[in-house]
Scaffold this active site. Structure first.
Site, PDB file in Angstrom:
ATOM      1  N   CYS A   2       0.673  -1.325  -0.049  1.00 17.01           N
ATOM      2  CA  CYS A   2      -0.110   0.167  -0.013  1.00 17.01           C
ATOM      3  C   CYS A   2       1.039   1.129  -0.126  1.00 17.01           C
ATOM      4  O   CYS A   2       2.154   1.170   0.371  1.00 17.01           O
ATOM      5  CB  CYS A   2      -0.885   0.168   1.306  1.00 17.01           C
ATOM      6  SG  CYS A   2      -1.657  -1.517   1.496  1.00 17.01           S
ATOM      7  N   ARG A  27       1.764   1.779  -5.948  1.00 15.93           N
ATOM      8  CA  ARG A  27       1.997   0.568  -4.805  1.00 15.93           C
ATOM      9  C   ARG A  27       0.943   0.036  -4.768  1.00 15.93           C
ATOM     10  O   ARG A  27       1.081  -1.217  -3.972  1.00 15.93           O
ATOM     11  CB  ARG A  27       2.223   1.670  -3.794  1.00 15.93           C
ATOM     12  CG  ARG A  27       3.220   2.740  -3.880  1.00 15.93           C
ATOM     13  CD  ARG A  27       4.542   2.159  -4.248  1.00 15.93           C
ATOM     14  NE  ARG A  27       5.417   1.078  -3.447  1.00 15.93           N
ATOM     15  CZ  ARG A  27       6.651   0.824  -3.555  1.00 15.93           C
ATOM     16  NH1 ARG A  27       7.231   1.604  -4.270  1.00 15.93           N
ATOM     17  NH2 ARG A  27       7.077  -0.111  -2.637  1.00 15.93           N
ATOM     18  N   TRP A  71      -3.751  -2.239  -1.478  1.00 15.22           N
ATOM     19  CA  TRP A  71      -3.707  -3.378  -2.062  1.00 15.22           C
ATOM     20  C   TRP A  71      -4.048  -4.361  -1.002  1.00 15.22           C
ATOM     21  O   TRP A  71      -3.238  -4.858  -0.244  1.00 15.22           O
ATOM     22  CB  TRP A  71      -2.094  -3.647  -2.410  1.00 15.22           C
ATOM     23  CG  TRP A  71      -2.120  -5.051  -3.301  1.00 15.22           C
ATOM     24  CD1 TRP A  71      -2.366  -4.786  -4.811  1.00 15.22           C
ATOM     25  CD2 TRP A  71      -1.887  -6.367  -3.013  1.00 15.22           C
ATOM     26  NE1 TRP A  71      -2.158  -6.213  -5.171  1.00 15.22           N
ATOM     27  CE2 TRP A  71      -1.808  -7.158  -4.034  1.00 15.22           C
ATOM     28  CE3 TRP A  71      -1.593  -7.025  -1.794  1.00 15.22           C
ATOM     29  CZ2 TRP A  71      -1.574  -8.423  -4.101  1.00 15.22           C
ATOM     30  CZ3 TRP A  71      -1.157  -8.182  -1.680  1.00 15.22           C
ATOM     31  CH2 TRP A  71      -1.295  -9.007  -2.713  1.00 15.22           C
ATOM     32  N   ASN A  97       0.363   0.367   6.599  1.00 16.97           N
ATOM     33  CA  ASN A  97       0.928  -0.690   5.678  1.00 16.97           C
ATOM     34  C   ASN A  97       1.828  -1.953   6.328  1.00 16.97           C
ATOM     35  O   ASN A  97       2.357  -1.556   7.297  1.00 16.97           O
ATOM     36  CB  ASN A  97       2.092  -0.030   4.603  1.00 16.97           C
ATOM     37  CG  ASN A  97       2.475  -0.567   3.496  1.00 16.97           C
ATOM     38  OD1 ASN A  97       1.845  -1.593   3.037  1.00 16.97           O
ATOM     39  ND2 ASN A  97       3.509  -0.100   2.632  1.00 16.97           N
ATOM     40  N   GLY A  98       1.686  -3.115   5.966  1.00 19.99           N
ATOM     41  CA  GLY A  98       2.279  -4.167   6.430  1.00 19.99           C
ATOM     42  C   GLY A  98       0.976  -5.130   7.033  1.00 19.99           C
ATOM     43  O   GLY A  98      -0.240  -5.100   6.496  1.00 19.99           O
ATOM     44  N   GLU A 467      10.382 -15.280 -18.587  1.00 22.80           N
ATOM     45  CA  GLU A 467      10.109 -13.611 -18.163  1.00 22.80           C
ATOM     46  C   GLU A 467       9.202 -13.391 -19.548  1.00 22.80           C
ATOM     47  O   GLU A 467       8.407 -12.291 -19.199  1.00 22.80           O
ATOM     48  CB  GLU A 467      11.392 -12.972 -18.470  1.00 22.80           C
ATOM     49  CG  GLU A 467      11.312 -11.493 -18.577  1.00 22.80           C
ATOM     50  CD  GLU A 467      10.670 -10.585 -17.452  1.00 22.80           C
ATOM     51  OE1 GLU A 467      10.297 -11.475 -16.359  1.00 22.80           O
ATOM     52  OE2 GLU A 467      10.452  -9.485 -17.553  1.00 22.80           O
ATOM     53  N   LYS A 471       5.562 -11.401 -18.442  1.00 24.85           N
ATOM     54  CA  LYS A 471       5.201 -10.165 -19.164  1.00 24.85           C
ATOM     55  C   LYS A 471       3.766  -9.882 -19.507  1.00 24.85           C
ATOM     56  O   LYS A 471       2.967  -9.165 -19.138  1.00 24.85           O
ATOM     57  CB  LYS A 471       6.128  -9.631 -19.895  1.00 24.85           C
ATOM     58  CG  LYS A 471       6.638  -8.033 -19.782  1.00 24.85           C
ATOM     59  CD  LYS A 471       7.665  -7.990 -18.678  1.00 24.85           C
ATOM     60  CE  LYS A 471       7.599  -8.081 -17.227  1.00 24.85           C
ATOM     61  NZ  LYS A 471       8.401  -8.071 -16.456  1.00 24.85           N
ATOM     62  N   GLU A 474       1.067 -10.740 -17.465  1.00 32.68           N
ATOM     63  CA  GLU A 474       0.679  -9.501 -16.246  1.00 32.68           C
ATOM     64  C   GLU A 474       0.112  -8.426 -16.668  1.00 32.68           C
ATOM     65  O   GLU A 474      -0.742  -7.813 -16.225  1.00 32.68           O
ATOM     66  CB  GLU A 474       2.130  -9.464 -15.741  1.00 32.68           C
ATOM     67  CG  GLU A 474       2.295  -8.385 -14.988  1.00 32.68           C
ATOM     68  CD  GLU A 474       3.965  -8.274 -14.419  1.00 32.68           C
ATOM     69  OE1 GLU A 474       4.140  -7.621 -13.357  1.00 32.68           O
ATOM     70  OE2 GLU A 474       4.761  -8.192 -15.403  1.00 32.68           O
ATOM     71  N   HIS A 490       6.826 -33.241 -23.461  1.00 28.92           N
ATOM     72  CA  HIS A 490       6.527 -34.143 -22.152  1.00 28.92           C
ATOM     73  C   HIS A 490       5.285 -33.750 -21.508  1.00 28.92           C
ATOM     74  O   HIS A 490       5.086 -33.891 -20.335  1.00 28.92           O
ATOM     75  CB  HIS A 490       7.751 -33.834 -21.159  1.00 28.92           C
ATOM     76  CG  HIS A 490       9.249 -34.275 -21.716  1.00 28.92           C
ATOM     77  ND1 HIS A 490       9.572 -35.563 -21.811  1.00 28.92           N
ATOM     78  CD2 HIS A 490      10.177 -33.687 -21.994  1.00 28.92           C
ATOM     79  CE1 HIS A 490      10.623 -35.795 -22.301  1.00 28.92           C
ATOM     80  NE2 HIS A 490      11.089 -34.439 -22.703  1.00 28.92           N
ATOM     81  N   LYS A 589       3.128  -2.888  -7.132  1.00 31.00           N
ATOM     82  CA  LYS A 589       4.622  -2.560  -7.688  1.00 31.00           C
ATOM     83  C   LYS A 589       5.372  -3.452  -6.580  1.00 31.00           C
ATOM     84  O   LYS A 589       6.523  -4.136  -7.235  1.00 31.00           O
ATOM     85  CB  LYS A 589       4.813  -1.131  -7.558  1.00 31.00           C
ATOM     86  CG  LYS A 589       6.460  -1.118  -8.226  1.00 31.00           C
ATOM     87  CD  LYS A 589       6.425  -1.234  -9.517  1.00 31.00           C
ATOM     88  CE  LYS A 589       7.879  -1.375 -10.161  1.00 31.00           C
ATOM     89  NZ  LYS A 589       8.055  -2.008 -11.282  1.00 31.00           N
TER      90      LYS A 589
HETATM   91  C1  AGP Z   1       7.503  -8.082 -12.809  1.00 36.47           C
HETATM   92  O1  AGP Z   1       7.125  -7.463 -13.823  1.00 36.47           O
HETATM   93  C2  AGP Z   1       6.855  -8.235 -11.347  1.00 36.47           C
HETATM   94  N1  AGP Z   1       5.812  -6.979 -11.270  1.00 36.47           N
HETATM   95  C3  AGP Z   1       7.250  -9.112 -10.412  1.00 36.47           C
HETATM   96  O2  AGP Z   1       7.350 -10.459 -10.673  1.00 36.47           O
HETATM   97  C4  AGP Z   1       8.344  -8.673  -9.671  1.00 36.47           C
HETATM   98  O3  AGP Z   1       9.561  -8.979 -10.514  1.00 36.47           O
HETATM   99  C5  AGP Z   1       8.512  -9.357  -8.473  1.00 36.47           C
HETATM  100  O4  AGP Z   1       7.227  -8.962  -7.502  1.00 36.47           O
HETATM  101  C6  AGP Z   1       9.764  -9.195  -7.544  1.00 36.47           C
HETATM  102  O5  AGP Z   1       9.933  -7.750  -7.185  1.00 36.47           O
HETATM  103  P1  AGP Z   1      11.253  -7.104  -6.621  1.00 36.47           P
HETATM  104  O6  AGP Z   1      12.297  -7.121  -7.614  1.00 36.47           O
HETATM  105  O7  AGP Z   1      10.956  -5.778  -6.177  1.00 36.47           O
HETATM  106  O8  AGP Z   1      11.617  -7.966  -5.585  1.00 36.47           O
END
Ligand code: AGP
Length: 594
Positions: A2, A27, A71, A97-98, A467, A471, A474, A490, A589
């Site tokens: 958050c 965030r 969040w 936050n937490g 990756e 992407k 996501e 497989h 994020k």
């Molecule tokens: C990547 O596009 C993501 N948003 C996510 O997988 C991210 O890489 C992951 O949460 C790790 O985050 P960090 O690098 O801040 O630790």
């Protein structure tokens, strides 16, 4: 996950806090809310974005306030679960936050004492605890309440009878911006860029009393002084700079990021690499810990370190390392995290430290939590990344691995020179990928019409397949899976058909022949294939439906070039689908919960 903001000073708090929250929306963005001390305590919150909430805020002359963008962890996104939360009398407002891990026990106790709860959140225990202990001194009430709390928190509290703002942190970041006759509070630096470049980072256990004129920080009841820092991030580099989305802007910033990182560490006079961190190469091995995209960077890092530095490297998902894993021998554990706040990664690094490992962090954020756990930190120079999808922070992590590996290199002088040369050429090669944006956009648009897609690669391209799939999943909401190309037959082969495309990463390295065989097998099942292949590869076009040519690059460095193309592919697929690219649903994020 958050975002928290706060203001005390001589100006009207509302527009300032709205602006700060807009800067922090990446965030978490399930819901948002604000509380002001004006004519009593006024609280506004809803399941809307801050821009929407702003439209319904009545004029408010309050000069003290707090705000939050959420969040959801405990309780779905709803108006009642949104922050700020208040006590029974509506006099105290809290943003948090937490996670308060003992909230159920606290809640039961408070209910038995006559407190009424409305939300499903863990946070709501805080205003009630503060209410319980309040005897006219807010600082003391917050201190006493936090003694009952287990878990992690960054909190900000205001009370209708007090003109001050109280904040505290434990395992969740919080910083204060200093102004003339005013103070700002934020969970993350980008919130403050329009108002202050003088900041103080709070430490775990700090409790701060903020007035417009003054600031008192204490830890375990004793007053402490925290150093003032200059904030390097500016309003210019947290803006969109004319791009439609932060993600596109951040993709385009990659040549500059690479150039800066390489330029700072690779000598132009003699071929050598100098870093701010010291790595003892007499360790028995390296352990890399990370999550998500950072984990894929670590998978590339593993191959790079093993090949260039000739050190044994193990890669672990940070979220799994905490469970009955151990280390053997003298190990350097490196946590890779762009945000430095990922709870799983931080926990894993702490575990490695407790197992006797030396520790290091590769991160993009100064003074982030991971840097407090690690003995030393390698800072990537990606600058603020606002789009939720990691792009420039990922390529910066790759560059960090190349630099670290080259600083420990066990290769002959000719190979070393060739590798530093390849590094220097990367910015122009990435620029050439960016220049082919229109072509990639066409492929992205085509992919946007499918519901599922496989990404396949071998060797160093395999992590890039993972990756690429992450992407597009996501940001474009397309079901995608990354596979080592040899693994498709497989099981996953059962899914292949005309409506199931495959993106194949085909470098002309020792994996090429095997990749061609895999592609032929895929084509025999009628799946359309898009190959990302090296320029000048005449062969590949005979076997696939579409070719996306990429600049020729040494195998070890190719992930940088490939990743930029995959980012653009995902971006344009998402744009065709009308997705909210910078703020994908359900994500945030930085993931500060396990
Ligand atoms: C990547 O596009 C993501 N948003 C996510 O997988 C991210 O890489 C992951 O949460 C790790 O985050 P960090 O690098 O801040 O630790």
């Amino acid at each position: 996950m958050c975002g928290i903001v706060g203001y005390v000073g001589c100006k009207e708090a509302q527009p300032i806090l709205v602006n700060c929250l807009k800067r922090l929306e990446y965030r978490g963005y399930d819901s948002c809310g604000l509380a002001f001390l004006g004519d009593g305590l006024q609280v506004y919150k809803d399941v809307v974005r801050i821009g929407e909430l702003e439209k319904i805020l009545p004029p408010n002359g309050g000069r003290v306030g707090i705000g939050h963008t959420r969040w959801a962890t405990h309780g779905r996104p709803s108006k009642v679960n949104a922050h700020p939360h208040v006590d029974c009398r509506g006099e105290i407002a809290v943003v948090h936050n937490g996670i308060i891990s003992n909230f159920l026990a606290l809640r039961e106790r408070l209910v038995s004492e006559g407190h009424h709860f409305f939300s499903e959140t863990d946070t709501e225990v805080l205003p009630h605890l503060i209410e319980k202990y309040y005897r006219g001194n807010l600082e003391e009430a917050v201190r006493r309440a936090l003694q009952d709390v287990e878990g992690s928190y960054a909190v900000a509290v205001i009370h209708r009878n007090s003109g001050e703002l109280i904040a505290a942190r434990h395992e969740s970041p919080l910083l204060i911006g200093l102004g003339d006759g005013e103070k700002f509070l934020a969970s993350d630096a980008p919130a403050l860029v329009d108002y202050s470049d003088r900041v103080v980072y709070l430490e775990d256990g700090d409790l701060v009393v903020m007035h417009g004129e003054g600031l008192k920080i204490s830890n375990q009841g004793r007053e402490v002084v925290r150093k003032e820092h200059h904030l390097e991030w500016t309003a210019k580099n947290v803006g969109k700079a004319g791009y439609e989305h932060f993600m596109l802007k951040e993709i385009h910033e990659q040549p500059g990021v690479i150039e800066e990182m390489v330029g700072e560490s690779v000598s132009t006079i003699e071929p050598s690499v100098n870093l701010e961190v010291f790595i003892d190469r007499t360790v028995d091995g390296i352990l890399l810990l990370a999550c998500g995209t950072s984990y894929y960077a670590a998978m590339v890092g593993q191959q790079v370190l093993e090949e260039i530095a000739r050190l044994p490297v193990r890669v672990e998902l940070a979220s799994e390392f905490s469970y009955s894993r151990t280390v053997v021998g003298r190990t350097l554990a490196i946590a890779i995290s762009q945000s430095g706040e990922t709870a799983d990664t931080n926990r894993a690094l702490k575990k490695a430290r407790d197992l006797g490992c030396r520790t290091m962090a590769i991160t993009n954020v100064r003074d982030s939590t991971v840097t407090r756990i690690a003995e030393q930190s390698f800072y990537t120079k990606a600058g603020p990344e606002i789009g939720v999808a990691a792009t420039k922070s990922f390529t910066a992590q790759l560059i960090a691995f190349y630099l670290i590996a080259l600083s420990l290199a066990e290769v002959d002088a000719g190979t070393f020179r060739h590798m530093t040369q390849e590094l220097r050429l990367l910015p122009s090669k990435v620029q050439r990928v960016l220049d082919s944006e229109k072509v990639i956009a066409g492929h992205g648009r085509r992919l946007s019409g499918y519901e599922s897609v496989f990404y396949v690669g071998r060797g160093i391209s395999y992590p890039m397949a993972l990756e690429g799939a992450l992407k597009i999943k996501e940001i474009a909401y397309i079901h995608a899976e990354g596979y080592a190309a040899g693994e498709l037959k497989h099981g996953p082969f059962a899914l292949l058909r005309e409506k199931f495309p495959v993106v194949a990463l085909t470098l002309r390295d020792d994996t090429y022949e095997a990749m061609l065989s895999n592609i032929k097998e895929i084509k025999a099942r009628e799946s359309p294939v898009l190959a990302l292949a090296e320029e000048g590869d005449q062969e590949i076009a005979k076997y696939v439906d579409y070719v996306l040519p990429l600049p020729q690059t040494d195998r070890l460095f190719a992930p940088v070039v490939i990743s930029v193309a995959l980012q653009l592919l995902a971006y344009f697929a998402a744009r065709s689908r009308g997705c909210p690219i910078d703020t994908p649903r359900n994500l945030a994020k930085s993931v500060t919960v396990e």
